[in-house]
Design a protein around this motif. Structure first.
Motif, PDB file in Angstrom:
ATOM      1  N   SER A 199       8.689 -10.339   5.743  1.00  0.00           N
ATOM      2  CA  SER A 199       8.799  -8.979   5.204  1.00  0.00           C
ATOM      3  C   SER A 199      10.081  -8.780   4.399  1.00  0.00           C
ATOM      4  CB  SER A 199       8.701  -7.937   6.320  1.00  0.00           C
ATOM      5  OG  SER A 199       9.765  -8.073   7.223  1.00  0.00           O
TER       6      SER A 199
ATOM      7  N   TRP B 105       2.572  -0.774   8.709  1.00  0.00           N
ATOM      8  CA  TRP B 105       3.162  -1.962   8.093  1.00  0.00           C
ATOM      9  C   TRP B 105       4.402  -2.445   8.841  1.00  0.00           C
ATOM     10  CZ3 TRP B 105       1.617  -5.366   4.540  1.00  0.00           C
ATOM     11  CH2 TRP B 105       2.582  -6.247   4.044  1.00  0.00           C
ATOM     12  N   ASP B 106       5.359  -1.556   9.096  1.00  0.00           N
ATOM     13  CA  ASP B 106       6.613  -1.968   9.729  1.00  0.00           C
ATOM     14  C   ASP B 106       6.385  -2.546  11.119  1.00  0.00           C
ATOM     15  OD1 ASP B 106       8.128  -1.251   7.499  1.00  0.00           O
ATOM     16  OD2 ASP B 106       8.449   0.789   8.233  1.00  0.00           O
TER      17      ASP B 106
ATOM     18  N   TRP C 119       8.941 -11.039   0.804  1.00  0.00           N
ATOM     19  CA  TRP C 119       7.878 -10.418   0.001  1.00  0.00           C
ATOM     20  C   TRP C 119       8.245  -8.963  -0.228  1.00  0.00           C
ATOM     21  CZ3 TRP C 119       3.747 -12.731  -2.243  1.00  0.00           C
ATOM     22  CH2 TRP C 119       3.458 -14.046  -1.845  1.00  0.00           C
ATOM     23  N   ARG C 120       8.248  -8.528  -1.486  1.00  0.00           N
ATOM     24  CA  ARG C 120       8.625  -7.160  -1.827  1.00  0.00           C
ATOM     25  C   ARG C 120       7.383  -6.320  -2.090  1.00  0.00           C
ATOM     26  NH1 ARG C 120      13.034  -6.979  -6.071  1.00  0.00           N
ATOM     27  NH2 ARG C 120      12.910  -4.854  -5.367  1.00  0.00           N
ATOM     28  N   LEU C 121       7.265  -5.223  -1.348  1.00  0.00           N
ATOM     29  CA  LEU C 121       6.149  -4.306  -1.558  1.00  0.00           C
ATOM     30  C   LEU C 121       6.239  -3.697  -2.953  1.00  0.00           C
ATOM     31  CD1 LEU C 121       5.949  -2.479   1.883  1.00  0.00           C
ATOM     32  CD2 LEU C 121       4.154  -3.858   0.829  1.00  0.00           C
TER      33      LEU C 121
ATOM     34  N   ARG D  14      -4.713  -0.907   1.006  1.00  0.00           N
ATOM     35  CA  ARG D  14      -4.249  -2.145   0.397  1.00  0.00           C
ATOM     36  C   ARG D  14      -2.741  -2.074   0.190  1.00  0.00           C
ATOM     37  NH1 ARG D  14      -7.466  -3.348  -4.742  1.00  0.00           N
ATOM     38  NH2 ARG D  14      -8.868  -4.209  -3.195  1.00  0.00           N
ATOM     39  N   TYR D  15      -2.084  -3.186   0.483  1.00  0.00           N
ATOM     40  CA  TYR D  15      -0.664  -3.356   0.194  1.00  0.00           C
ATOM     41  C   TYR D  15      -0.553  -4.491  -0.820  1.00  0.00           C
ATOM     42  CZ  TYR D  15       0.164  -0.810   4.564  1.00  0.00           C
ATOM     43  OH  TYR D  15       0.178   0.128   5.557  1.00  0.00           O
ATOM     44  N   CYS D  16       0.348  -4.338  -1.783  1.00  0.00           N
ATOM     45  CA  CYS D  16       0.558  -5.380  -2.785  1.00  0.00           C
ATOM     46  C   CYS D  16       2.026  -5.777  -2.765  1.00  0.00           C
ATOM     47  CB  CYS D  16       0.164  -4.884  -4.162  1.00  0.00           C
ATOM     48  SG  CYS D  16      -1.597  -4.478  -4.278  1.00  0.00           S
ATOM     49  N   GLN D  17       2.251  -7.080  -2.832  1.00  0.00           N
ATOM     50  CA  GLN D  17       3.609  -7.608  -2.755  1.00  0.00           C
ATOM     51  C   GLN D  17       3.813  -8.689  -3.801  1.00  0.00           C
ATOM     52  OE1 GLN D  17       2.979  -8.745   1.506  1.00  0.00           O
ATOM     53  NE2 GLN D  17       5.011  -7.872   1.702  1.00  0.00           N
TER      54      GLN D  17
ATOM     55  N   GLU E 143       4.921  -0.853  -5.908  1.00  0.00           N
ATOM     56  CA  GLU E 143       4.454   0.519  -6.068  1.00  0.00           C
ATOM     57  C   GLU E 143       3.263   0.542  -7.019  1.00  0.00           C
ATOM     58  OE1 GLU E 143       6.081   4.682  -8.057  1.00  0.00           O
ATOM     59  OE2 GLU E 143       7.466   3.032  -7.707  1.00  0.00           O
ATOM     60  N   ARG E 144       2.205   1.217  -6.608  1.00  0.00           N
ATOM     61  CA  ARG E 144       1.058   1.377  -7.498  1.00  0.00           C
ATOM     62  C   ARG E 144       1.412   2.430  -8.544  1.00  0.00           C
ATOM     63  NH1 ARG E 144      -4.834   2.894  -5.279  1.00  0.00           N
ATOM     64  NH2 ARG E 144      -3.812   4.862  -4.807  1.00  0.00           N
TER      65      ARG E 144
END
Length: 127
Positions: free
Chosen positions: A113, A80-81, A116-118, A17-20, A120-121
């Protein structure tokens, strides 16, 4: 209803999972229009297809006020990139970014990209 929670899709294999996050302009009329553009009746089929084409399994966007939070679920081998680079070249993607930029706090001409800023968990409850 948000108080009831949202059902989560199950997959036959593990996913990551990626969160942005991204902020919209503080304008209730623009925010309502932005929400409509993302509805199933108004969203562009090419954009949905492109998201799937780069390997994204699921994407959800949540909103409170003018703050957006996106969850992206992908296979474990997802890069992702590479995916974001490919997404930027797909049909109508640049046009879509131009349309939604009107509502977003972002630099002119920014790609998805870049806007939207990724995140950090910092906490999880998994065992």
């Amino acid at each position: 209803m948000k108080e009831d929670g949202y059902r989560v899709k199950r997959y036959s294999e593990p996913v990551k999972r990626y969160c942005q996050t991204l902020d919209l302009k503080e304008n209730p009329e623009l925010i309502e229009r932005y929400k409509y553009l993302h509805s199933s009746e108004a969203s562009w089929k090419e954009i949905r297809a492109g998201i799937r084409q780069v390997g994204i399994l699921e994407m959800e966007i949540y909103i409170i006020g003018s703050r957006l939070f996106m969850i992206v679920e992908t296979p474990l081998d997802f890069n992702w990139d590479e995916a974001m680079e490919k997404l930027a070249t797909l049909p109508r993607q640049q046009e879509w970014e131009g349309v939604v930029a009107e509502f977003q706090k972002c630099e002119p001409g920014a790609t998805s990209s870049e806007k939207w800023r990724l995140m950090e968990r910092m906490f999880y409850l998994y065992e």
